[in-house]
Enzyme design. Structure first.
Site, PDB file in Angstrom:
ATOM      1  N   GLU A 128     -11.535   0.357  -2.730  1.00  0.00           N
ATOM      2  CA  GLU A 128     -10.299   0.724  -2.011  1.00  0.00           C
ATOM      3  C   GLU A 128      -9.235   1.158  -2.744  1.00  0.00           C
ATOM      4  OE1 GLU A 128      -9.455  -2.354   0.684  1.00  0.00           O
ATOM      5  OE2 GLU A 128      -8.223  -3.662  -0.611  1.00  0.00           O
ATOM      6  N   ASP A 139       0.725  -1.029   0.193  1.00  0.00           N
ATOM      7  CA  ASP A 139      -0.261  -0.123  -0.211  1.00  0.00           C
ATOM      8  C   ASP A 139       1.090   1.541   0.212  1.00  0.00           C
ATOM      9  OD1 ASP A 139      -2.146  -2.123   0.591  1.00  0.00           O
ATOM     10  OD2 ASP A 139      -2.076  -1.232   2.774  1.00  0.00           O
TER      11      ASP A 139
HETATM   12  O1  FUB Z   1      -3.117  -3.552   4.327  1.00  0.00           O
HETATM   13  C1  FUB Z   1      -4.890  -3.778   4.014  1.00  0.00           C
HETATM   14  C2  FUB Z   1      -5.527  -3.265   3.690  1.00  0.00           C
HETATM   15  O2  FUB Z   1      -5.383  -4.134   2.306  1.00  0.00           O
HETATM   16  C3  FUB Z   1      -5.484  -1.783   2.483  1.00  0.00           C
HETATM   17  O3  FUB Z   1      -5.908  -0.678   3.552  1.00  0.00           O
HETATM   18  C4  FUB Z   1      -6.298  -1.980   1.256  1.00  0.00           C
HETATM   19  O4  FUB Z   1      -6.079  -1.290   0.467  1.00  0.00           O
HETATM   20  C5  FUB Z   1      -5.562  -3.314   0.965  1.00  0.00           C
HETATM   21  O5  FUB Z   1      -4.147  -2.781   0.175  1.00  0.00           O
END
Ligand code: FUB
Length: 323
Positions: free
Chosen positions: A222, A15
């Site tokens: 997301e 991320d």
């Molecule tokens: O790393 C945890 C979660 O997984 C992140 O917040 C999301 O975007 C996904 O990559």
């Protein structure tokens, strides 16, 4: 640099939010750990406990690990799960924004402050008022205003909110219902709170209609990121369960944005998450995959690859499995 490069061989990291501060690139990733928690759609296996921050002077050069910048044990309101963070700069201070479940297992967004881009960061006593869900990212606009984009479905809990209020038993809508949008809010002058009620960031299709909930190949899931190119606002994001990074273009920070296409096809792993940054005259896509952990979806590794635009400003699609 055309070949993808793994950046941090000694830690599992994911991320990446990347910014140019003081002439260097600073990388703000999640720090993946082997939690021993079985994999599920709620993301319980992503039980991260701290952040390390990295910097690099050159794209091909050494990557410096500045060590632990923030630990969950130092956050007064912490429950569990430090997920994707981002950092913003204003008036000589650096603000680290992070999603974390509180002690009732609800994701909130916290802020921690430092005098240096690499930290250490001192967390505030409480999360940002009215904050919810995950994956904050901050854009400093050309006029100096700072905007936060956030939200994530399923384990990220965004489906539990309508008009910034928690609802009973929130579910992701289906079929022709409008997709759940990411959120945008201008930050307060002191950078510590929302300066306005978060608003929906609407992504339109080629007919000017909001993307539909059933359109899993294109709808927001997301991993918000915003960058600017030739005066336009490029909002990019993950489609989650279809494992793509896509983007949409708008004329201002709030949108609406019109869907354009795929930036990155699926990588090895379940999640896909990124940032886009210009450095020394070239554009780069920072992201992650699970090749080094032999496909363990919760043990991800940072990568960077050069990214290009065509003459119309469209991003040329990158293959997620490219070496
Ligand atoms: O790393 C945890 C979660 O997984 C992140 O917040 C999301 O975007 C996904 O990559």
């Amino acid at each position: 640099m055309k070949k993808a490069r793994y950046l941090v061989p000694h830690l599992y990291t994911a991320d990446p939010a990347v910014h140019l501060f003081n002439g260097k690139l600073y990388i703000y990733p999640s720090h993946d750990v082997e939690s021993g928690i079985p994999e599920n759609d709620n993301g319980d296996h992503f039980d991260m406990r701290d952040y390390h921050i990295f910097s690099m002077d050159d794209m091909d050069g050494e990557v410096t690990d500045h060590g632990v910048a923030l630990d969950v044990k130092d956050i007064p309101w912490a429950g569990r799960q430090l997920w994707d963070c981002d950092c913003a700069h204003k008036d000589g201070k650096y603000y680290l924004y992070f999603p974390l479940k509180d002690q009732t297992d609800i994701f909130r967004i916290g802020v921690a402050i430092s005098d240096k881009p690499e930290g250490p960061f001192i967390p505030q006593e409480a999360p940002m008022k009215g904050s919810y869900s995950i994956d904050p990212c901050v854009l400093e606009d050309v006029d100096g205003a700072q905007y936060m984009y956030f939200g994530g479905l399923w384990g990220g809990q965004l489906q539990r909110y309508r008009n910034n209020k928690a609802i009973e038993c929130g579910q992701e809508p289906v079929n022709d219902a409008p997709a759940i949008p990411p959120r945008i809010a201008k930050l307060s002058d002191d950078m510590l709170e929302f300066g306005e009620e978060p608003k929906a960031l609407v992504i339109l299709d080629e007919n000017g209609e909001p993307l539909k909930a059933g359109d899993h190949d294109r709808r927001f899931f997301e991993a918000s990121w915003m960058h600017m190119y030739n005066g336009k606002y490029y909002f990019s994001y993950s489609t989650g369960n279809t494992h793509k990074l896509c983007y949409a273009i708008g004329d201002n920070p709030y949108g609406p944005f019109t869907y354009q296409g795929v930036i990155l096809t699926p990588v090895v792993g379940w999640t896909t998450h990124h940032s886009i940054v210009a450095f020394k005259g070239k554009w780069y896509l920072f992201h992650h995959d699970c090749v080094p952990s032999n496909g363990k979806t919760w043990l991800r590794s940072l990568k960077v690859v050069e990214m290009e635009y065509d003459a119309e400003g469209k991003i040329i699609t990158i293959e997620g499995t490219a070496e």
